[in-house]
Write a protein that holds these residues in place. Sequence first.
Motif, mmCIF file in Angstrom:
data_model
loop_
_atom_site.group_PDB
_atom_site.id
_atom_site.type_symbol
_atom_site.label_atom_id
_atom_site.label_comp_id
_atom_site.label_asym_id
_atom_site.label_seq_id
_atom_site.Cartn_x
_atom_site.Cartn_y
_atom_site.Cartn_z
ATOM 1 N N GLN A 33 0.843 -1.177 0.000
ATOM 2 C CA GLN A 33 0.000 0.000 0.000
ATOM 3 C C GLN A 33 0.893 1.247 0.000
ATOM 4 O O GLN A 33 2.041 1.204 0.445
ATOM 5 C CB GLN A 33 -0.894 -0.002 1.247
ATOM 6 N N PHE A 45 -4.391 6.999 2.849
ATOM 7 C CA PHE A 45 -4.250 5.913 1.893
ATOM 8 C C PHE A 45 -4.355 6.427 0.466
ATOM 9 O O PHE A 45 -5.236 7.229 0.129
ATOM 10 C CB PHE A 45 -5.345 4.883 2.161
ATOM 11 N N GLN A 48 -3.660 0.398 -3.148
ATOM 12 C CA GLN A 48 -3.171 -0.924 -2.772
ATOM 13 C C GLN A 48 -2.898 -1.727 -4.038
ATOM 14 O O GLN A 48 -3.704 -1.722 -4.967
ATOM 15 C CB GLN A 48 -4.189 -1.651 -1.905
ATOM 16 N N GLU B 102 -6.868 -1.331 3.262
ATOM 17 C CA GLU B 102 -6.271 -0.060 3.628
ATOM 18 C C GLU B 102 -6.443 0.255 5.096
ATOM 19 O O GLU B 102 -7.377 -0.215 5.745
ATOM 20 C CB GLU B 102 -6.890 1.055 2.799
#
Lengths: 110, 114
Positions: A33, A45, A48, B102
């Motif tokens: 990630q 984030f 990924q 995530e």
Amino acid sequence: GQQVMQIPQYQHVQEGEDFTTYCNSSTTLSNIQWYKQRPGGHPVFLIQLVKSGEVKKQKRLTFQFGEAKKNSSLHITATQTTDVGTYFCAGRGGAQKLVFGQGTRLTINP
Amino acid sequence: SAVISQKPSRDICQRGTSLTIQCQVDSQVTMMFWYRQQPGQSLTLIATANQGSEATYESGFVIDKFPISRPNLTFSTLTVSNMSPEDSSIYLCSVERTGGGEAFFGQGTRLTVV
């Protein structure tokens, strides 16, 4: 234990130049990630990657996962001042824990 | 996505005292994670907190120094005990999307020990 190495530690570019950060794991990863942390902020984030050889794009950002699932890269084309921050990779290995790289701090000259 | 509220956002503490950091998530999660980020450094996992059981600590971190509570599926606290200047860091709580996805982070607690 699992280690994730990230280079370079710092990168200073002129606005409009490209930027790349590289990540290498000591073990094969189930996924990797990428996160961005703005100065004074918390990690957010970005993406990924799961499959061997996977390439994903988000506008000017291109993310790659190596064929052996041990390395990854983030490339930013034509940097903008909004790209300033620290970019972290984080690998998930056999223990299923996220292990973060050291981060690459990107600064940009406007 | 998960929304995480973490407080305090920052504090300046005297050495030898303790600080408790709170983390509230807007949905029920099995595991909550506590990280430390020393100035200009990466994130290091302190421990994983499961509801109803003792937290699992990573190498180099012990329960006496970093006691953790997890009273329900949306809340956790981390205490930094008997603080010294070396404990000055950002402490972050985190949850992860189910299935190894995530991670979402709280805003962090910037701790300075004087």
